[in-house]
Write an enzyme that holds these catalytic residues in place. Structure first.
Site, PDB file in Angstrom:
ATOM      1  N   LYS A  51       0.844  -1.205   0.000  1.00  0.00           N
ATOM      2  CA  LYS A  51       0.000   0.000   0.000  1.00  0.00           C
ATOM      3  C   LYS A  51       0.872   1.246   0.000  1.00  0.00           C
ATOM      4  O   LYS A  51       0.607   2.204  -0.731  1.00  0.00           O
ATOM      5  CB  LYS A  51      -0.951  -0.029   1.211  1.00  0.00           C
ATOM      6  CG  LYS A  51      -2.048  -1.076   1.055  1.00  0.00           C
ATOM      7  CD  LYS A  51      -2.804  -1.342   2.340  1.00  0.00           C
ATOM      8  CE  LYS A  51      -3.750  -2.521   2.175  1.00  0.00           C
ATOM      9  NZ  LYS A  51      -4.441  -2.920   3.398  1.00  0.00           N
ATOM     10  N   GLN A  95      -4.379  -1.688   9.564  1.00  0.00           N
ATOM     11  CA  GLN A  95      -4.251  -3.029   8.974  1.00  0.00           C
ATOM     12  C   GLN A  95      -4.817  -4.075   9.936  1.00  0.00           C
ATOM     13  O   GLN A  95      -4.395  -4.150  11.093  1.00  0.00           O
ATOM     14  CB  GLN A  95      -2.771  -3.300   8.657  1.00  0.00           C
ATOM     15  CG  GLN A  95      -2.533  -4.586   7.904  1.00  0.00           C
ATOM     16  CD  GLN A  95      -3.139  -4.610   6.499  1.00  0.00           C
ATOM     17  OE1 GLN A  95      -3.078  -3.624   5.762  1.00  0.00           O
ATOM     18  NE2 GLN A  95      -3.752  -5.709   6.133  1.00  0.00           N
ATOM     19  N   ASP A 118     -10.983   2.892   4.253  1.00  0.00           N
ATOM     20  CA  ASP A 118     -11.244   1.447   4.201  1.00  0.00           C
ATOM     21  C   ASP A 118     -12.746   1.164   4.235  1.00  0.00           C
ATOM     22  O   ASP A 118     -13.170   0.043   3.962  1.00  0.00           O
ATOM     23  CB  ASP A 118     -10.589   0.750   5.411  1.00  0.00           C
ATOM     24  CG  ASP A 118      -9.376  -0.067   5.009  1.00  0.00           C
ATOM     25  OD1 ASP A 118      -9.218  -0.337   3.802  1.00  0.00           O
ATOM     26  OD2 ASP A 118      -8.586  -0.417   5.903  1.00  0.00           O
TER      27      ASP A 118
END
Ligand code: NAD
Length: 283
Positions: A51, A95, A118
């Site tokens: 990412k 994450q 997200d």
């Protein structure tokens, strides 16, 4: 049988993101993403690296906060509050999974919904369920873009989503329902998985079990979206579908790697740009 080439489409999207970043920079806005990694799970570290690299390539400013397994929930919350306030940060990504002593819901709820690229904050979950504008979780968003690219319209189709997690299966089912598909959602407690998959025009599977979807579970001409990522002992990456035996029965299928995975990264960048544009509009 046609391969749904996620690598090719994601390259196209990332090129486009780069152009948008250039435009934003010309007008004084550099999009920024903060990535929070807790612990030393090698897979999570690899995703965070991918990412960060993708951000760099697109010209997006990114900060990675890497913290040890032993960190307290309060410390993680402090960093999130700091990132919420940071005017150079448009997106905050934690994450997952987090270590057991951390309350994942509390962490996700602490993220400013306007920076929740997200799409895991309940505010964005609700908006997406209601069909309103909001941040769409990158993986199912990527699947929808892939279907669109190949002119596959889910409207009226029977879809079987296998896997019902908050980050993959549930939002996948929601987006397909909003696209007017008839959606079956299957999970570990589903009694007869095969009965559901055999009825499906489109199967989307994101479970994490090698060869879960076999040839006899797929009807001729079905469209197969394999979201699963599994690393075999020999290091090879495979999905949840027995690709070799299933592919010849399908009309379309995603490969692993090179299918949904690269789309996830591309859509995360897309969400970060969306957030940066919102910031610019508000300024
Ligand atoms: P998870 O463990 O949170 O959820 C797994 C889901 O699968 C659960 O709903 C569970 O009930 C269901 N399940 C488990 N065993 C099953 C079985 N035998 N039959 C039917 N259902 C079963 O996992 P997750 O975070 O949703 O990830 C799922 C998979 O997707 C993993 O392989 C993960 O690596 C992959 N993934 C891929 C991407 C990508 O970009 N391609 C992104 C996120 C996750």
């Amino acid at each position: 049988m046609i391969i749904l080439d996620g690598k090719k489409l994601s390259d196209k999207i990332r090129e486009n993101v780069k152009k948008e970043v250039d435009e934003l920079q010309k007008s004084g806005t550099t999009p920024g993403l903060a990535v929070i990694l807790v612990g030393n799970d090698p897979a999570s570290a690899a995703y965070v690296n991918m990412k960060s690299r993708a951000c760099k390539e697109a010209g997006i400013y990114s900060i990675a906060h890497e913290m040890p397994d032993s960190i307290s929930q309060e410390n993680i919350l402090d960093i999130i509050h700091m990132m919420n306030k940071n005017p150079n940060i448009d997106g905050i990504l934690v994450q997952l999974p987090l270590p057991k002593h951390i309350d994942t819901t509390a962490i996700l709820e602490a993220i400013d919904p306007n920076k929740d690229v997200d799409g895991f904050h309940p505010y964005n979950v609700g908006r997406v369920v209601a069909g309103l504008d909001g941040f769409i979780p990158a993986t199912p968003y990527g699947v929808m873009e892939l279907l669109k690219e190949y002119e596959i319209d889910p409207k009226g189709k029977n879809v079987c989503v296998v896997g019902a997690s908050n980050i993959v299966g549930k939002p996948m089912a929601t987006l397909l329902l909003n696209a007017n598909a008839t959606v079956d959602i299957c999970h570990i407690y589903t009694k007869d998985l095969k009965a559901h998959t055999l009825n499906a025009d489109i199967i989307c599977v994101g479970v994490g079990v090698v060869n879960l979807i076999k040839e006899d579970m797929v009807k001729d001409g079905a469209i197969i979206i394999d979201i699963g990522i599994n690393r075999l002992e020999n290091g090879k990456l495979v999905g949840d579908v027995d690709f070799e035996n299933v592919a010849s029965k399908c009309s379309y299928i995603t490969p692993v790697p090179g299918g949904v995975g690269p789309m996830t990264i591309a859509m995360l960048l897309e969400n970060t740009i969306k957030s940066a544009k919102n910031r610019k509009q508000k300024a």
